[in-house]
Design a protein around this motif. Sequence first.
Motif, PDB file in Angstrom:
ATOM      1  N   GLY A 290      99.966  64.815  80.557  1.00 59.36           N
ATOM      2  CA  GLY A 290      99.294  65.731  79.629  1.00 59.36           C
ATOM      3  C   GLY A 290      99.658  67.187  79.847  1.00 59.36           C
ATOM      4  N   LEU A 291      99.819  67.608  81.091  1.00 60.11           N
ATOM      5  CA  LEU A 291     100.054  69.035  81.363  1.00 60.11           C
ATOM      6  C   LEU A 291     101.512  69.429  81.178  1.00 60.11           C
ATOM      7  CD1 LEU A 291      98.800  71.711  82.465  1.00 60.11           C
ATOM      8  CD2 LEU A 291      99.541  70.962  84.737  1.00 60.11           C
ATOM      9  N   THR A 292     102.401  68.690  81.828  1.00 59.38           N
ATOM     10  CA  THR A 292     103.806  69.130  81.851  1.00 59.38           C
ATOM     11  C   THR A 292     104.655  68.476  80.773  1.00 59.38           C
ATOM     12  OG1 THR A 292     104.336  67.342  83.373  1.00 59.38           O
ATOM     13  CG2 THR A 292     103.727  69.448  84.351  1.00 59.38           C
ATOM     14  N   ASP A 324     107.729  67.848  96.368  1.00 60.52           N
ATOM     15  CA  ASP A 324     106.373  68.386  96.339  1.00 60.52           C
ATOM     16  C   ASP A 324     106.461  69.897  96.609  1.00 60.52           C
ATOM     17  OD1 ASP A 324     103.287  67.247  97.007  1.00 60.52           O
ATOM     18  OD2 ASP A 324     103.796  69.164  97.945  1.00 60.52           O
ATOM     19  N   ILE A 325     105.709  70.643  95.823  1.00 61.08           N
ATOM     20  CA  ILE A 325     105.757  72.105  95.986  1.00 61.08           C
ATOM     21  C   ILE A 325     105.038  72.483  97.287  1.00 61.08           C
ATOM     22  CG2 ILE A 325     105.233  74.328  94.857  1.00 61.08           C
ATOM     23  CD1 ILE A 325     107.161  72.360  93.306  1.00 61.08           C
ATOM     24  N   ASP A 326     105.633  73.390  98.036  1.00 62.54           N
ATOM     25  CA  ASP A 326     105.033  73.782  99.317  1.00 62.54           C
ATOM     26  C   ASP A 326     103.866  74.754  99.097  1.00 62.54           C
ATOM     27  OD1 ASP A 326     106.951  72.247 100.608  1.00 62.54           O
ATOM     28  OD2 ASP A 326     108.367  73.937 100.750  1.00 62.54           O
ATOM     29  N   PHE A 328     101.124  74.672  97.519  1.00 58.42           N
ATOM     30  CA  PHE A 328     100.721  74.931  96.130  1.00 58.42           C
ATOM     31  C   PHE A 328      99.242  75.332  96.049  1.00 58.42           C
ATOM     32  CE2 PHE A 328      99.386  73.786  91.829  1.00 58.42           C
ATOM     33  CZ  PHE A 328     100.325  74.509  91.114  1.00 58.42           C
ATOM     34  N   LYS A 329      98.478  74.769  96.979  1.00 56.25           N
ATOM     35  CA  LYS A 329      97.037  75.066  97.008  1.00 56.25           C
ATOM     36  C   LYS A 329      96.797  76.572  97.040  1.00 56.25           C
ATOM     37  CE  LYS A 329      92.936  73.754  99.692  1.00 56.25           C
ATOM     38  NZ  LYS A 329      92.471  75.122  99.816  1.00 56.25           N
ATOM     39  N   GLN A 330      97.710  77.260  97.759  1.00 57.72           N
ATOM     40  CA  GLN A 330      97.581  78.710  97.912  1.00 57.72           C
ATOM     41  C   GLN A 330      97.667  79.428  96.553  1.00 57.72           C
ATOM     42  OE1 GLN A 330      97.050  79.352 101.254  1.00 57.72           O
ATOM     43  NE2 GLN A 330      96.189  81.206 100.307  1.00 57.72           N
ATOM     44  N   ILE A 331      98.527  78.892  95.691  1.00 55.39           N
ATOM     45  CA  ILE A 331      98.673  79.517  94.350  1.00 55.39           C
ATOM     46  C   ILE A 331      97.365  79.391  93.576  1.00 55.39           C
ATOM     47  CG2 ILE A 331      99.872  79.317  92.108  1.00 55.39           C
ATOM     48  CD1 ILE A 331     102.389  78.578  93.626  1.00 55.39           C
ATOM     49  N   GLY A 340      97.742  78.176  88.214  1.00 58.13           N
ATOM     50  CA  GLY A 340      98.397  77.031  88.867  1.00 58.13           C
ATOM     51  C   GLY A 340      98.965  76.071  87.832  1.00 58.13           C
ATOM     52  N   ASP A 341      98.183  75.822  86.786  1.00 60.56           N
ATOM     53  CA  ASP A 341      98.664  74.932  85.707  1.00 60.56           C
ATOM     54  C   ASP A 341      99.928  75.506  85.062  1.00 60.56           C
ATOM     55  OD1 ASP A 341      96.629  73.197  86.089  1.00 60.56           O
ATOM     56  OD2 ASP A 341      95.515  73.679  84.263  1.00 60.56           O
ATOM     57  N   THR A 342      99.903  76.801  84.791  1.00 63.33           N
ATOM     58  CA  THR A 342     101.068  77.439  84.148  1.00 63.33           C
ATOM     59  C   THR A 342     102.289  77.323  85.048  1.00 63.33           C
ATOM     60  OG1 THR A 342      99.490  78.999  83.249  1.00 63.33           O
ATOM     61  CG2 THR A 342     101.801  79.561  82.967  1.00 63.33           C
ATOM     62  N   VAL A 343     102.071  77.480  86.359  1.00 61.41           N
ATOM     63  CA  VAL A 343     103.193  77.368  87.296  1.00 61.41           C
ATOM     64  C   VAL A 343     103.773  75.953  87.236  1.00 61.41           C
ATOM     65  CG1 VAL A 343     103.797  77.372  89.750  1.00 61.41           C
ATOM     66  CG2 VAL A 343     102.353  79.181  88.824  1.00 61.41           C
ATOM     67  N   LEU A 344     102.892  74.933  87.200  1.00 64.74           N
ATOM     68  CA  LEU A 344     103.384  73.548  87.131  1.00 64.74           C
ATOM     69  C   LEU A 344     104.209  73.324  85.859  1.00 64.74           C
ATOM     70  CD1 LEU A 344     100.239  71.579  88.393  1.00 64.74           C
ATOM     71  CD2 LEU A 344     102.427  71.847  89.586  1.00 64.74           C
ATOM     72  N   MET A 345     103.755  73.898  84.756  1.00 63.35           N
ATOM     73  CA  MET A 345     104.492  73.735  83.489  1.00 63.35           C
ATOM     74  C   MET A 345     105.845  74.434  83.571  1.00 63.35           C
ATOM     75  SD  MET A 345     101.746  73.981  80.410  1.00 63.35           S
ATOM     76  CE  MET A 345     100.580  75.188  80.952  1.00 63.35           C
ATOM     77  N   GLY A 437     108.937  71.389 108.593  1.00 67.65           N
ATOM     78  CA  GLY A 437     108.815  72.821 108.279  1.00 67.65           C
ATOM     79  C   GLY A 437     108.934  73.155 106.802  1.00 67.65           C
ATOM     80  N   ARG A 438     109.004  72.160 105.922  1.00 69.52           N
ATOM     81  CA  ARG A 438     109.040  72.357 104.446  1.00 69.52           C
ATOM     82  C   ARG A 438     110.334  73.013 103.992  1.00 69.52           C
ATOM     83  NH1 ARG A 438     103.794  72.904 106.116  1.00 69.52           N
ATOM     84  NH2 ARG A 438     102.301  71.627 104.979  1.00 69.52           N
ATOM     85  N   ASN A 439     110.426  73.253 102.682  1.00 67.63           N
ATOM     86  CA  ASN A 439     111.585  73.922 102.059  1.00 67.63           C
ATOM     87  C   ASN A 439     112.916  73.305 102.505  1.00 67.63           C
ATOM     88  OD1 ASN A 439     112.924  75.740 100.434  1.00 67.63           O
ATOM     89  ND2 ASN A 439     112.943  77.376 101.991  1.00 67.63           N
TER      90      ASN A 439
HETATM   91  N1  LIG Z   1      96.540  74.015  88.996  1.00 62.79           N
HETATM   92  C1  LIG Z   1      96.584  72.724  89.312  1.00 62.79           C
HETATM   93  N2  LIG Z   1      96.464  72.364  90.584  1.00 62.79           N
HETATM   94  C2  LIG Z   1      96.543  71.064  90.901  1.00 62.79           C
HETATM   95  C3  LIG Z   1      96.737  70.078  89.920  1.00 62.79           C
HETATM   96  N3  LIG Z   1      96.766  68.867  90.525  1.00 62.79           N
HETATM   97  C4  LIG Z   1      96.585  69.104  91.847  1.00 62.79           C
HETATM   98  N4  LIG Z   1      96.461  70.438  92.075  1.00 62.79           N
HETATM   99  C5  LIG Z   1      96.247  71.131  93.318  1.00 62.79           C
HETATM  100  O1  LIG Z   1      97.499  71.156  94.015  1.00 62.79           O
HETATM  101  C6  LIG Z   1      97.211  71.267  95.397  1.00 62.79           C
HETATM  102  C7  LIG Z   1      98.120  70.302  96.098  1.00 62.79           C
HETATM  103  O2  LIG Z   1      97.924  70.451  97.422  1.00 62.79           O
HETATM  104  P1  LIG Z   1      98.760  69.666  98.494  1.00 62.79           P
HETATM  105  O3  LIG Z   1      99.988  69.083  97.903  1.00 62.79           O
HETATM  106  O4  LIG Z   1      97.809  68.721  99.179  1.00 62.79           O
HETATM  107  O5  LIG Z   1      99.096  70.779  99.500  1.00 62.79           O
HETATM  108  P2  LIG Z   1      99.939  72.061  99.299  1.00 62.79           P
HETATM  109  O6  LIG Z   1      99.024  73.245  99.210  1.00 62.79           O
HETATM  110  O7  LIG Z   1     100.897  71.935  98.173  1.00 62.79           O
HETATM  111  O8  LIG Z   1     100.690  72.111 100.651  1.00 62.79           O
HETATM  112  P3  LIG Z   1     101.871  71.167 101.124  1.00 62.79           P
HETATM  113  O9  LIG Z   1     102.103  70.154 100.110  1.00 62.79           O
HETATM  114  O10 LIG Z   1     101.387  70.599 102.420  1.00 62.79           O
HETATM  115  O11 LIG Z   1     103.016  72.085 101.315  1.00 62.79           O
HETATM  116  C8  LIG Z   1      95.708  70.961  95.565  1.00 62.79           C
HETATM  117  O12 LIG Z   1      95.040  72.184  95.827  1.00 62.79           O
HETATM  118  C9  LIG Z   1      95.292  70.427  94.219  1.00 62.79           C
HETATM  119  O13 LIG Z   1      93.959  70.781  93.890  1.00 62.79           O
HETATM  120  C10 LIG Z   1      96.833  70.487  88.569  1.00 62.79           C
HETATM  121  O14 LIG Z   1      97.014  69.711  87.634  1.00 62.79           O
HETATM  122  N5  LIG Z   1      96.774  71.827  88.312  1.00 62.79           N
END
Ligand SMILES: Nc1nc2c(ncn2[C@@H]2O[C@H](COP(=O)(O)OP(=O)(O)OP(=O)(O)O)[C@@H](O)[C@H]2O)c(=O)[nH]1
Length: 444
Positions: A290-292, A324-326, A328-331, A340-345, A437-439
Amino acid sequence: MEYAPHASIWFPPAGLSFAAFLVMGVRAMPVLMLCSVIATFWVDSMYQMEHSWLQNAFSGILFGAAHCLTYWFGAWSLRTLVRSLSDEVLPKAILSFLIIGSVTALSAALLGTHALAVSGMIGSNEVSDTWLPWWIGDLAATIVLTPLFLGILSWRYPQIDNWLSGLSFQLQDQPLQPYLVKQAICIIMLVAIMLLAYLFPYPEVSFAVFFLIIPQMWMVYTETAFRAALSLAIFSLLSAILVALLGLMEQALVYQFSIIVIAASAYFGLAVPVLAAHNKQLSKLALSDGLTKLANRTYFFERLEQEVTRSRRNQQSLSLILFDIDHFKQINDDYGHTAGDTVLMQIAENIQQDLRQSDLLGRFGGDEFMLLLPDNDLQQSSGTAERLRQSLFNISLEKAPRRLSGSFGVVEIRTTETVQQAFERADANLFQAKRQGRNQVVAS
Ligand SMILES: Nc1nc2c(ncn2[C@@H]2O[C@H](COP(=O)(O)OP(=O)(O)OP(=O)(O)O)[C@@H](O)[C@H]2O)c(=O)[nH]1
């Protein structure tokens, strides 16, 4: 039942009134009432009935009220019903149009004949002879002309298409010549059949007019909805003219029914491409994220199974990448979930542009993606993963001003393993890339 010498096999104002009320609602009432009154005066003078001015006015208002109120109510019912239907039910919308159109024409005929009888324009004994041809004439015009008038009115009122459930009568660019050829074939066939009916006055000959369904349906399936509706209108108009010119009033019912049956079939035919497009859209929705808008898990694994079979049959290599994005939670934490959604798209769009047509990119869930690379061995797919790692880094994010990195797990699918086993190996490589160590890309 008799047809008066002036009577036509259809009554075009019925189609116009229905379309006008459908588009403009009650706002169409004053003009249509006025037209009804003028028409009554005109009929009176044409047939030298010599009714008084007052009687004509009275009968015009009565007839106008019967005609307008009935078509307004029919249009209002159809509008309300079609608006309550969702987009995927075009056949129901067409069925509603045919049923409500028939009932409306019947009510208009019954009320109209009684209105004329009450006002003394026709004798009360004439009502029983008149209502049936009146109904069929109104019905033929309503069914054939309403969509055409809707098409014409939709140039000024584009919102009409919204409640036609996807059936567009708007003009589209399509070559004119093939349409003219088909139109000429329809006209030649109709003229030939009606001339035959004139020369050989057996009722059976007139039934040949039903053969017109063949070129009309050809038109429906190959031309735009507007052109198909126009062609039906030409067919009906020409039938009406030829019935009058050749004196075929005895068989008028056959021609009226042929118009109604062919038009009704045509509308269901017009629904087919719209339904096919809806189905295509539905299956696309069911198979994409649905998102991407990338392949979802269901579709990705289905294609993975197919590609495994194909690559084994052709003895070609096939690789799978999970990434998997490193952090991503931080974003999400820093810029919000919407960013975060826009970044995924944006990631999906950028990576997709970097791939070949034969590659399949899917979203596993969250910030994890999967990529299927047909005809790629481990070395080639590791190179692709490395290239994608770089391009992730180079994406300039609109909503989150920071650099991205990703961790990649790459495998070439072995002939001895199942899809599930290959997937688990890729996942293990991804996990190792994170742990180291990612990346980075881990391939095996
Ligand atoms: N904006 C957004 N965030 C999402 C979506 N699905 C999952 N996430 C978030 O993506 C993050 C994924 O975290 P993880 O993959 O566990 O960890 P990470 O922060 O990417 O760190 P590493 O994978 O360990 O490098 C979580 O915070 C989820 O809540 C989505 O559809 N949209």
